[in-house]
Design an enzyme around this catalytic site. Structure first.
Site, mmCIF file in Angstrom:
data_model
loop_
_atom_site.group_PDB
_atom_site.id
_atom_site.type_symbol
_atom_site.label_atom_id
_atom_site.label_comp_id
_atom_site.label_asym_id
_atom_site.label_seq_id
_atom_site.Cartn_x
_atom_site.Cartn_y
_atom_site.Cartn_z
ATOM 1 N N HIS A 194 0.812 -1.219 0.000
ATOM 2 C CA HIS A 194 0.000 0.000 0.000
ATOM 3 C C HIS A 194 0.849 1.274 0.000
ATOM 4 O O HIS A 194 0.342 2.368 -0.262
ATOM 5 C CB HIS A 194 -0.979 0.004 1.191
ATOM 6 C CG HIS A 194 -2.233 0.776 0.931
ATOM 7 N ND1 HIS A 194 -3.363 0.663 1.708
ATOM 8 C CD2 HIS A 194 -2.546 1.691 -0.018
ATOM 9 C CE1 HIS A 194 -4.309 1.478 1.242
ATOM 10 N NE2 HIS A 194 -3.834 2.106 0.197
ATOM 11 N N ASP A 252 -10.174 0.348 3.838
ATOM 12 C CA ASP A 252 -9.049 -0.373 4.433
ATOM 13 C C ASP A 252 -9.450 -0.896 5.810
ATOM 14 O O ASP A 252 -10.265 -0.266 6.495
ATOM 15 C CB ASP A 252 -7.881 0.634 4.588
ATOM 16 C CG ASP A 252 -6.510 -0.008 4.682
ATOM 17 O OD1 ASP A 252 -6.330 -0.933 5.492
ATOM 18 O OD2 ASP A 252 -5.612 0.451 3.948
ATOM 19 N N HIS A 294 -7.250 -0.978 8.095
ATOM 20 C CA HIS A 294 -6.363 -0.200 8.962
ATOM 21 C C HIS A 294 -6.454 1.293 8.619
ATOM 22 O O HIS A 294 -7.025 1.660 7.595
ATOM 23 C CB HIS A 294 -4.917 -0.663 8.771
ATOM 24 C CG HIS A 294 -4.748 -2.160 8.843
ATOM 25 N ND1 HIS A 294 -4.873 -2.966 7.736
ATOM 26 C CD2 HIS A 294 -4.508 -2.976 9.889
ATOM 27 C CE1 HIS A 294 -4.704 -4.231 8.093
ATOM 28 N NE2 HIS A 294 -4.480 -4.271 9.401
ATOM 29 N N ASP A 333 -3.609 3.246 8.309
ATOM 30 C CA ASP A 333 -2.405 3.616 7.543
ATOM 31 C C ASP A 333 -1.959 5.037 7.880
ATOM 32 O O ASP A 333 -1.500 5.792 7.024
ATOM 33 C CB ASP A 333 -2.628 3.444 6.034
ATOM 34 C CG ASP A 333 -2.861 1.982 5.660
ATOM 35 O OD1 ASP A 333 -2.695 1.108 6.520
ATOM 36 O OD2 ASP A 333 -3.225 1.729 4.496
ATOM 37 N N HIS A 359 3.877 0.419 4.663
ATOM 38 C CA HIS A 359 2.479 0.278 4.218
ATOM 39 C C HIS A 359 1.479 0.663 5.317
ATOM 40 O O HIS A 359 0.286 0.781 5.027
ATOM 41 C CB HIS A 359 2.188 -1.112 3.640
ATOM 42 C CG HIS A 359 2.231 -2.242 4.619
ATOM 43 N ND1 HIS A 359 2.568 -3.519 4.270
ATOM 44 C CD2 HIS A 359 1.992 -2.293 5.961
ATOM 45 C CE1 HIS A 359 2.524 -4.301 5.344
ATOM 46 N NE2 HIS A 359 2.182 -3.568 6.377
ATOM 47 N N ASP A 371 -7.725 -1.009 -0.316
ATOM 48 C CA ASP A 371 -6.852 -2.046 0.239
ATOM 49 C C ASP A 371 -7.695 -3.310 0.335
ATOM 50 O O ASP A 371 -8.748 -3.305 0.980
ATOM 51 C CB ASP A 371 -6.359 -1.605 1.624
ATOM 52 C CG ASP A 371 -5.304 -2.528 2.201
ATOM 53 O OD1 ASP A 371 -5.441 -3.759 2.047
ATOM 54 O OD2 ASP A 371 -4.361 -2.017 2.829
ATOM 55 N N ASP A 392 -7.482 -5.728 2.052
ATOM 56 C CA ASP A 392 -7.720 -6.232 3.411
ATOM 57 C C ASP A 392 -8.960 -5.615 4.065
ATOM 58 O O ASP A 392 -9.366 -6.023 5.159
ATOM 59 C CB ASP A 392 -6.469 -6.131 4.296
ATOM 60 C CG ASP A 392 -6.104 -4.711 4.730
ATOM 61 O OD1 ASP A 392 -6.982 -3.828 4.744
ATOM 62 O OD2 ASP A 392 -4.930 -4.503 5.072
ATOM 63 N N GLU A 427 -2.420 -4.370 -2.008
ATOM 64 C CA GLU A 427 -2.219 -5.399 -0.979
ATOM 65 C C GLU A 427 -2.657 -6.785 -1.433
ATOM 66 O O GLU A 427 -2.937 -7.648 -0.602
ATOM 67 C CB GLU A 427 -2.871 -5.004 0.359
ATOM 68 C CG GLU A 427 -2.197 -3.819 1.042
ATOM 69 C CD GLU A 427 -0.790 -4.097 1.587
ATOM 70 O OE1 GLU A 427 -0.481 -5.255 1.905
ATOM 71 O OE2 GLU A 427 0.012 -3.146 1.668
HETATM 72 MN MN LIG Z 1 -3.704 -0.249 3.754
#
Ligand SMILES: [Mn+2]
Length: 274
Positions: free
Chosen positions: A77, A100, A102, A104, A117, A201, A203, A246
């Site tokens: 990322h 995402d 997360h 980030d 990332h 992302d 994820d 990702e």
């Molecule tokens: Mn990310």
């Protein structure tokens, strides 16, 4: 390997099936991590990452200059640092929909892992420190941000999303409000920005559906929620730039995550069931 897996899953044909032209500009040269120095454990491989991002930024700028919609594929990322820099050089600081698990939003001092990332959004917002400065890149590159699908924030990141010009829809919000309202309100919040970039992302999607990611977190977007989120982006008609990242084929099951990435790109570009 992420971009190769996404290409192999049929990205080009899927885009052309929408009646759009597709020009693959090939891979951006990335050094092999095993062959270069980590440099600093608090921001691993940062000089090499910024060098790669410099090339990504140039290509994003070139795409915008020629009225093409940049679609950046990853991989790590941290490539978003380059996408955002390219967009900001062309248009000024803009708006980002960051989908995402997360935030980030770490910087080298706050990151528990030193993985860059986990820092690209902080870098775009100008919060990651001087080491992310590259001559000619506007700081900040991002003026407004909406995060959707978040379910794993570090303490510093929680503090930052409260203080920044940010709207955050956690997975709990998605459960309560529905993905449609979360995305519509995010797009409303970002409306009128100098650019609208969507950073997806993989994820963000539940690991049962998208297993091929580096940092999976349970309790993510369902298959349909992910599609609807990107269908709403297409419907809004304000997408200037897209990034899908990702994807890690080594961790994937029979390229499922890359195939889903292709489907989600198609949804973001206007593919409809009917
Ligand atoms: Mn990310």
């Amino acid at each position: 390997m992420g971009p190769s897996a996404i290409r192999y899953a049929g990205l080009d044909a899927r885009i052309r099936a929408l009646g759009r032209e597709c020009r693959d500009w090939g891979d951006v040269r990335v050094p092999v991590p095993e062959s270069i120095a980590v440099d600093d454990e608090s921001a691993r491989y940062l000089p090499a990452i910024l060098e790669t991002c410099r090339r990504v930024a140039e290509l994003v700028e070139e795409a915008l200059e020629t009225d093409l919609l940049p679609l950046v594929l990853g991989g790590d990322h941290s490539v978003a640092i380059g996408s955002l820099a390219g967009l900001a050089r062309r248009r000024g600081a803009g708006g980002v929909l960051w989908v995402d698990a997360h935030g980030d939003l770490n910087d080298p001092g706050s990151s528990p892992t030193g993985n860059v990332h986990g820092m690209p959004l902080a870098a775009g917002l100008g919060l990651a420190g001087d080491r992310f400065h590259v001559d000619g890149w506007p700081v900040p590159a991002v003026h407004r941000v909406a995060l959707v699908g978040v379910r794993a924030l570090d303490p510093v990141e929680k503090e930052r999303v409260r203080r920044q010009n940010a709207k955050v829809f956690t997975m709990s919000d998605v459960d309560r409000l529905g993905i449609e309202r979360c995305v519509r309100e995010s797009l409303g919040f970002l409306a009128g920005s100098r650019y609208l970039h969507v950073s997806l992302d993989m994820d963000a999607v539940d690991p049962d559906t998208a297993p091929g990611v580096g940092t999976p977190v349970r309790g993510g977007l369902s298959y349909r929620e992910a599609h609807l989120a990107l269908e709403l982006v297409a419907e809004s008609g304000v997408l200037d730039s897209l990034e899908v990242v990702e994807v890690n084929p080594i961790l994937d099951r029979e390229n499922e995550t890359a195939k889903l990435a292709v489907e989600l790109v198609a949804s973001a570009l206007g593919e409809r069931i009917l």
